[in-house]
Design an enzyme around this catalytic site. Sequence first.
Site, PDB file in Angstrom:
ATOM      1  N   ASP A  42       0.486  -1.412  -0.236  1.00 14.19           N
ATOM      2  CA  ASP A  42      -0.032   0.211   0.382  1.00 14.19           C
ATOM      3  C   ASP A  42       0.493   1.463  -0.139  1.00 14.19           C
ATOM      4  O   ASP A  42       1.820   1.229   0.482  1.00 14.19           O
ATOM      5  CB  ASP A  42      -1.050  -0.077   1.069  1.00 14.19           C
ATOM      6  N   ASP A  68       4.107   3.612  -3.584  1.00  8.64           N
ATOM      7  CA  ASP A  68       3.365   4.172  -4.608  1.00  8.64           C
ATOM      8  C   ASP A  68       3.137   3.389  -6.042  1.00  8.64           C
ATOM      9  O   ASP A  68       4.188   3.427  -6.676  1.00  8.64           O
ATOM     10  CB  ASP A  68       3.555   5.758  -5.034  1.00  8.64           C
ATOM     11  N   VAL A  69       2.468   2.244  -6.228  1.00  9.85           N
ATOM     12  CA  VAL A  69       2.341   1.542  -7.714  1.00  9.85           C
ATOM     13  C   VAL A  69       1.760   2.172  -8.890  1.00  9.85           C
ATOM     14  O   VAL A  69       1.666   1.937 -10.053  1.00  9.85           O
ATOM     15  CB  VAL A  69       1.448   0.273  -7.674  1.00  9.85           C
ATOM     16  N   TYR A 161     -13.261   7.149 -14.007  1.00 11.58           N
ATOM     17  CA  TYR A 161     -12.745   6.116 -13.703  1.00 11.58           C
ATOM     18  C   TYR A 161     -13.809   4.951 -14.473  1.00 11.58           C
ATOM     19  O   TYR A 161     -13.089   4.213 -14.406  1.00 11.58           O
ATOM     20  CB  TYR A 161     -13.785   6.232 -12.297  1.00 11.58           C
ATOM     21  N   LYS A 165     -11.908   1.807 -15.792  1.00  8.03           N
ATOM     22  CA  LYS A 165     -12.305   0.147 -15.332  1.00  8.03           C
ATOM     23  C   LYS A 165     -12.321  -0.061 -16.778  1.00  8.03           C
ATOM     24  O   LYS A 165     -11.929  -1.311 -16.914  1.00  8.03           O
ATOM     25  CB  LYS A 165     -12.887   0.220 -14.915  1.00  8.03           C
ATOM     26  N   THR A 196     -18.780   0.113   1.103  1.00  8.68           N
ATOM     27  CA  THR A 196     -16.719   0.024   1.566  1.00  8.68           C
ATOM     28  C   THR A 196     -16.326   0.801   2.449  1.00  8.68           C
ATOM     29  O   THR A 196     -16.810   2.883   1.503  1.00  8.68           O
ATOM     30  CB  THR A 196     -15.900  -0.240   0.605  1.00  8.68           C
TER      31      THR A 196
HETATM   32  P1  NAD Z   1      -9.292   2.010  -0.825  1.00  6.05           P
HETATM   33  O1  NAD Z   1      -9.494   2.732  -1.320  1.00  6.05           O
HETATM   34  O2  NAD Z   1      -9.559   2.266   0.428  1.00  6.05           O
HETATM   35  O3  NAD Z   1      -8.126   1.166  -1.400  1.00  6.05           O
HETATM   36  C1  NAD Z   1      -7.513  -0.233  -0.934  1.00  6.05           C
HETATM   37  C2  NAD Z   1      -6.025   0.664  -0.034  1.00  6.05           C
HETATM   38  O4  NAD Z   1      -5.113   1.305  -2.365  1.00  6.05           O
HETATM   39  C3  NAD Z   1      -5.912   2.206   0.053  1.00  6.05           C
HETATM   40  O5  NAD Z   1      -5.282   1.735   1.628  1.00  6.05           O
HETATM   41  C4  NAD Z   1      -5.115   3.720  -1.126  1.00  6.05           C
HETATM   42  O6  NAD Z   1      -3.903   3.943   0.153  1.00  6.05           O
HETATM   43  C5  NAD Z   1      -4.453   2.269  -1.832  1.00  6.05           C
HETATM   44  N1  NAD Z   1      -4.037   2.936  -2.632  1.00  6.05           N
HETATM   45  C6  NAD Z   1      -4.368   4.213  -3.271  1.00  6.05           C
HETATM   46  N2  NAD Z   1      -3.319   4.472  -4.374  1.00  6.05           N
HETATM   47  C7  NAD Z   1      -2.265   2.804  -4.476  1.00  6.05           C
HETATM   48  C8  NAD Z   1      -1.568   3.850  -4.403  1.00  6.05           C
HETATM   49  N3  NAD Z   1      -0.724   4.718  -5.993  1.00  6.05           N
HETATM   50  N4  NAD Z   1      -0.502   2.631  -5.062  1.00  6.05           N
HETATM   51  C9  NAD Z   1      -0.204   2.374  -3.722  1.00  6.05           C
HETATM   52  N5  NAD Z   1      -1.440   1.882  -2.749  1.00  6.05           N
HETATM   53  C10 NAD Z   1      -2.335   2.378  -3.218  1.00  6.05           C
HETATM   54  O7  NAD Z   1     -10.257   0.641  -1.719  1.00  6.05           O
HETATM   55  P2  NAD Z   1     -10.988  -0.502  -2.076  1.00  6.05           P
HETATM   56  O8  NAD Z   1     -12.785  -0.702  -1.348  1.00  6.05           O
HETATM   57  O9  NAD Z   1      -9.576  -1.768  -0.901  1.00  6.05           O
HETATM   58  O10 NAD Z   1     -11.672  -0.557  -3.158  1.00  6.05           O
HETATM   59  C11 NAD Z   1     -10.404  -0.739  -4.056  1.00  6.05           C
HETATM   60  C12 NAD Z   1     -11.444  -1.659  -5.576  1.00  6.05           C
HETATM   61  O11 NAD Z   1     -12.364  -1.202  -5.193  1.00  6.05           O
HETATM   62  C13 NAD Z   1     -10.192  -0.677  -6.386  1.00  6.05           C
HETATM   63  O12 NAD Z   1      -9.332  -1.198  -7.517  1.00  6.05           O
HETATM   64  C14 NAD Z   1     -12.399  -0.068  -6.359  1.00  6.05           C
HETATM   65  O13 NAD Z   1     -12.252   0.546  -8.078  1.00  6.05           O
HETATM   66  C15 NAD Z   1     -12.965  -0.830  -7.036  1.00  6.05           C
HETATM   67  N6  NAD Z   1     -14.304  -0.999  -6.639  1.00  6.05           N
HETATM   68  C16 NAD Z   1     -14.668  -0.389  -5.337  1.00  6.05           C
HETATM   69  C17 NAD Z   1     -16.584  -0.902  -4.960  1.00  6.05           C
HETATM   70  C18 NAD Z   1     -16.723   0.001  -4.122  1.00  6.05           C
HETATM   71  O14 NAD Z   1     -18.104  -0.002  -4.580  1.00  6.05           O
HETATM   72  N7  NAD Z   1     -16.262  -0.006  -2.874  1.00  6.05           N
HETATM   73  C19 NAD Z   1     -16.860  -0.927  -6.577  1.00  6.05           C
HETATM   74  C20 NAD Z   1     -16.328  -0.888  -7.678  1.00  6.05           C
HETATM   75  C21 NAD Z   1     -15.107  -1.330  -8.024  1.00  6.05           C
END
Ligand code: NAD
Length: 267
Positions: A42, A68-69, A161, A165, A196
């Site tokens: 992360d 930072d990926v 977004y 995606k 979430t």
């Molecule tokens: P989240 O925002 O909690 O992300 C998980 C982690 O990613 C966070 O801890 C953040 O610090 C880390 N992160 C962000 N940018 C980063 C980077 N550049 N390098 C490294 N780490 C990074 O979200 P989540 O609940 O884990 O969901 C994430 C995925 O699910 C995403 O791809 C999102 O688009 C997808 N998604 C979510 C939903 C929803 O309703 N929650 C719906 C569809 C898709």
Amino acid sequence: MERLKGKAALVVGAGSIGPGWGNGNATAVTFAREGAQVFCVDRNAAAAEETVKIITSEGGEAMAFTADVSRAADVEAMVGACLRAYGRIDVLDNNVGIAEMGGVVEVSEADWDRVFAVNLKSAFLAMKHVIPVMARQRGGSIINISSIASIRHTGVSYVTYAATKAAINQMTRTTAVEFARQHIRVNAILPGLMKTPMVEHSVGLAASYAEGDVEAMWRARDAQVPMGHMGDAWDVANAALFLASDESRYVTGIELVVDGGITLKFS
Ligand code: NAD
């Protein structure tokens, strides 16, 4: 309880943006509960550590790594560190994703580039550096976290977004074909409306639903879904578990929709 025994899993975005269960930390914990060694990456060091703490407190095996990926050097370092820690990478879960509000007229060029770097380039870079490792191992499973926003207008205006995606989906399909002979499977998960921390904390999302009222946003999202309620992070984690495990050994290039039926409406 041992569906991933003997596997090393690299979960990218393994923390959560706020307190509670996001897709990333729920997936990392689920993989560990099924016997995987989990490398939790992360950009937020504390968030990755928090996930590792949960896993190790349950008797599982995990390590945290800060990266930072969206940056190539960080991704190379991440893959190297995972190999030094576990000697292999059997599963790659590309979970990182951010949602910025705005349609094509509102979005700035800088925001366009930033969201593409975080949502799309990150998955490209991770696959670029992990696939050669999996090829040497003669197999692996890659899971790219997409969204139903890749195939539908969800009612929310966030062109960066939706576009990133959608690109993830096609990158998943073409990469799946290109590496099928090497037994590297590449699949996408398309979560629908999930409850979430990411949704709660996305600037502008509650505003676009219910003038900033988060509780009203939850009610509105529940009402949209045929099942009558949003999903949660465990629904995404369990789908990822199936795709990570050998139970899905003949499954590649799919878009696994996890959405309580919402994309069936007006499809
Ligand atoms: P989240 O925002 O909690 O992300 C998980 C982690 O990613 C966070 O801890 C953040 O610090 C880390 N992160 C962000 N940018 C980063 C980077 N550049 N390098 C490294 N780490 C990074 O979200 P989540 O609940 O884990 O969901 C994430 C995925 O699910 C995403 O791809 C999102 O688009 C997808 N998604 C979510 C939903 C929803 O309703 N929650 C719906 C569809 C898709």
